[in-house]
Design a protein around this motif. Structure first.
Motif, PDB file in Angstrom:
ATOM      1  N   ALA A   1       0.818  -1.221   0.000  1.00 32.89           N
ATOM      2  CA  ALA A   1       0.000   0.000   0.000  1.00 32.89           C
ATOM      3  C   ALA A   1       0.850   1.269   0.000  1.00 32.89           C
ATOM      4  O   ALA A   1       0.415   2.312  -0.489  1.00 32.89           O
ATOM      5  N   LEU A   2       2.051   1.198   0.546  1.00 37.71           N
ATOM      6  CA  LEU A   2       2.925   2.369   0.601  1.00 37.71           C
ATOM      7  C   LEU A   2       3.587   2.689  -0.742  1.00 37.71           C
ATOM      8  O   LEU A   2       4.014   3.817  -0.974  1.00 37.71           O
ATOM      9  N   ILE A   3       3.659   1.724  -1.636  1.00 37.50           N
ATOM     10  CA  ILE A   3       4.336   1.922  -2.924  1.00 37.50           C
ATOM     11  C   ILE A   3       3.735   3.097  -3.699  1.00 37.50           C
ATOM     12  O   ILE A   3       4.482   3.965  -4.166  1.00 37.50           O
ATOM     13  N   PRO A   4       2.397   3.171  -3.848  1.00 38.34           N
ATOM     14  CA  PRO A   4       1.849   4.324  -4.588  1.00 38.34           C
ATOM     15  C   PRO A   4       2.149   5.665  -3.921  1.00 38.34           C
ATOM     16  O   PRO A   4       2.229   6.686  -4.608  1.00 38.34           O
ATOM     17  N   LEU A   5       2.347   5.668  -2.595  1.00 43.07           N
ATOM     18  CA  LEU A   5       2.687   6.923  -1.922  1.00 43.07           C
ATOM     19  C   LEU A   5       4.081   7.403  -2.290  1.00 43.07           C
ATOM     20  O   LEU A   5       4.302   8.604  -2.482  1.00 43.07           O
ATOM     21  N   VAL A   6       5.031   6.472  -2.381  1.00 40.02           N
ATOM     22  CA  VAL A   6       6.398   6.838  -2.773  1.00 40.02           C
ATOM     23  C   VAL A   6       6.369   7.473  -4.159  1.00 40.02           C
ATOM     24  O   VAL A   6       7.013   8.495  -4.407  1.00 40.02           O
ATOM     25  N   VAL A   7       5.593   6.872  -5.057  1.00 37.20           N
ATOM     26  CA  VAL A   7       5.499   7.377  -6.424  1.00 37.20           C
ATOM     27  C   VAL A   7       4.661   8.656  -6.470  1.00 37.20           C
ATOM     28  O   VAL A   7       5.054   9.671  -7.034  1.00 37.20           O
ATOM     29  N   GLY A   8       3.486   8.601  -5.838  1.00 39.56           N
ATOM     30  CA  GLY A   8       2.513   9.680  -5.944  1.00 39.56           C
ATOM     31  C   GLY A   8       2.941  11.000  -5.340  1.00 39.56           C
ATOM     32  O   GLY A   8       2.522  12.063  -5.815  1.00 39.56           O
TER      33      GLY A   8
ATOM     34  N   GLU B   1      10.295  19.042   0.183  1.00 38.14           N
ATOM     35  CA  GLU B   1       9.357  18.302   1.037  1.00 38.14           C
ATOM     36  C   GLU B   1       8.925  16.996   0.379  1.00 38.14           C
ATOM     37  O   GLU B   1       8.731  15.982   1.057  1.00 38.14           O
ATOM     38  N   LYS B   2       8.781  17.012  -0.946  1.00 39.76           N
ATOM     39  CA  LYS B   2       8.450  15.784  -1.678  1.00 39.76           C
ATOM     40  C   LYS B   2       9.565  14.756  -1.504  1.00 39.76           C
ATOM     41  O   LYS B   2       9.302  13.570  -1.280  1.00 39.76           O
ATOM     42  N   ASN B   3      10.811  15.222  -1.621  1.00 40.00           N
ATOM     43  CA  ASN B   3      11.957  14.323  -1.443  1.00 40.00           C
ATOM     44  C   ASN B   3      11.952  13.697  -0.054  1.00 40.00           C
ATOM     45  O   ASN B   3      12.157  12.485   0.100  1.00 40.00           O
ATOM     46  N   ILE B   4      11.717  14.522   0.953  1.00 38.80           N
ATOM     47  CA  ILE B   4      11.704  14.028   2.331  1.00 38.80           C
ATOM     48  C   ILE B   4      10.558  13.044   2.540  1.00 38.80           C
ATOM     49  O   ILE B   4      10.739  11.966   3.133  1.00 38.80           O
ATOM     50  N   ALA B   5       9.364  13.391   2.041  1.00 40.70           N
ATOM     51  CA  ALA B   5       8.191  12.518   2.212  1.00 40.70           C
ATOM     52  C   ALA B   5       8.402  11.174   1.519  1.00 40.70           C
ATOM     53  O   ALA B   5       8.134  10.115   2.104  1.00 40.70           O
ATOM     54  N   ALA B   6       8.885  11.195   0.274  1.00 40.25           N
ATOM     55  CA  ALA B   6       9.107   9.949  -0.459  1.00 40.25           C
ATOM     56  C   ALA B   6      10.161   9.088   0.236  1.00 40.25           C
ATOM     57  O   ALA B   6      10.004   7.867   0.343  1.00 40.25           O
ATOM     58  N   THR B   7      11.211   9.731   0.727  1.00 42.12           N
ATOM     59  CA  THR B   7      12.262   9.003   1.439  1.00 42.12           C
ATOM     60  C   THR B   7      11.713   8.363   2.706  1.00 42.12           C
ATOM     61  O   THR B   7      11.970   7.178   2.978  1.00 42.12           O
ATOM     62  N   ALA B   8      10.938   9.112   3.472  1.00 42.24           N
ATOM     63  CA  ALA B   8      10.365   8.595   4.726  1.00 42.24           C
ATOM     64  C   ALA B   8       9.449   7.407   4.458  1.00 42.24           C
ATOM     65  O   ALA B   8       9.536   6.380   5.147  1.00 42.24           O
ATOM     66  N   VAL B   9       8.595   7.526   3.442  1.00 40.59           N
ATOM     67  CA  VAL B   9       7.676   6.427   3.128  1.00 40.59           C
ATOM     68  C   VAL B   9       8.458   5.195   2.673  1.00 40.59           C
ATOM     69  O   VAL B   9       8.166   4.070   3.091  1.00 40.59           O
ATOM     70  N   PHE B  10       9.482   5.399   1.842  1.00 39.92           N
ATOM     71  CA  PHE B  10      10.286   4.274   1.372  1.00 39.92           C
ATOM     72  C   PHE B  10      11.002   3.589   2.538  1.00 39.92           C
ATOM     73  O   PHE B  10      11.031   2.356   2.617  1.00 39.92           O
ATOM     74  N   VAL B  11      11.562   4.378   3.441  1.00 42.98           N
ATOM     75  CA  VAL B  11      12.274   3.803   4.598  1.00 42.98           C
ATOM     76  C   VAL B  11      11.300   3.027   5.489  1.00 42.98           C
ATOM     77  O   VAL B  11      11.624   1.929   5.950  1.00 42.98           O
ATOM     78  N   ILE B  12      10.112   3.565   5.713  1.00 45.32           N
ATOM     79  CA  ILE B  12       9.104   2.840   6.504  1.00 45.32           C
ATOM     80  C   ILE B  12       8.772   1.519   5.829  1.00 45.32           C
ATOM     81  O   ILE B  12       8.711   0.465   6.484  1.00 45.32           O
ATOM     82  N   ALA B  13       8.576   1.557   4.515  1.00 48.59           N
ATOM     83  CA  ALA B  13       8.279   0.327   3.779  1.00 48.59           C
ATOM     84  C   ALA B  13       9.432  -0.671   3.888  1.00 48.59           C
ATOM     85  O   ALA B  13       9.210  -1.866   4.082  1.00 48.59           O
ATOM     86  N   ALA B  14      10.659  -0.180   3.787  1.00 46.80           N
ATOM     87  CA  ALA B  14      11.830  -1.063   3.886  1.00 46.80           C
ATOM     88  C   ALA B  14      11.941  -1.690   5.279  1.00 46.80           C
ATOM     89  O   ALA B  14      12.297  -2.859   5.415  1.00 46.80           O
TER      90      ALA B  14
END
Length: 192
Positions: free
Chosen positions: A15-22, A35-48
């Motif tokens: 479910a987090l994958i579309p957030l990293v992209v979106g 802020e987009k960079n930070i948000a995408a990084t945070a979501v990816f790290v949480i997913a990892a």
């Protein structure tokens, strides 16, 4: 389909994958590029982190299942492919590198499925080389998503670009490693 907490974590990763992209497609007046960079990084790290945690909990609580064993690598590959496509779109990763990594994942997944069908899945079990490749790309991707100076000291763009190149080299190396291990069975089956 079994349902338990480790599988819930795996579904969360999907479910987090579309957030990293979106997040990169949110208008700039809602989220600035940084802020987009930070948000995408945070979501990816949480997913990892859920990737490590779901496997750990499944083994610890004895909640492993065939469905979980199927879903976990699918979620991993979707997560990496989605992030790489965004990074190609934003010119942070070369398309050839993304193709090498994604192509290898498809090839090895197909090889593992075929080897499992003929009862030889141990021939292509995950190796330490594959784990090092995964570690390199799982550090490179968030570095490239962040794409800036971290704490004014760490140039994530440079580190990310070097690590994604290392991951691509290890990707090719590990693919040939798995294919070489499977080759005797591939040859034997093709002759029958």
């Amino acid at each position: 389909m079994p349902f338990n907490f480790p599988i819930l974590l795996t579904w969360l990763r999907v479910a987090l994958i579309p957030l990293v992209v979106g997040v990169f497609y949110v208008p700039d007046h809602f989220l600035a590029p940084t802020e987009k960079n930070i948000a995408a990084t945070a979501v990816f790290v949480i997913a990892a982190v859920t990737d490590w945690f779901d496997g750990f909990l499944a083994r610890r609580w004895n909640q492993t299942s065939a469905f979980g064993a199927f879903l976990d690598p699918v979620a991993d590959k979707l997560m990496v492919a989605g992030a790489l496509l965004v990074l190609v779109q934003w010119d942070r990763v070369n398309a050839v590198i993304a193709f090498i990594i994604i192509g290898r994942e498809i090839t090895i997944s197909a090889l593992r499925e075929w080897m499992a069908q003929i009862g030889a899945s141990k021939s292509v079990a995950v190796s330490s080389l594959g784990k090092i490749k995964t570690a390199a790309q799982m550090v490179a991707i968030p570095m490239l998503l962040f794409y800036g100076d971290l704490f004014g000291l760490i140039h994530t763009e440079i580190i990310g670009r070097v690590l994604i190149l290392v991951a691509a080299v290890l990707t090719v190396w590990s693919m040939f490693y798995y294919l070489r291990r499977a080759w005797p069975l591939i040859k034997e089956k093709s002759e029958n």
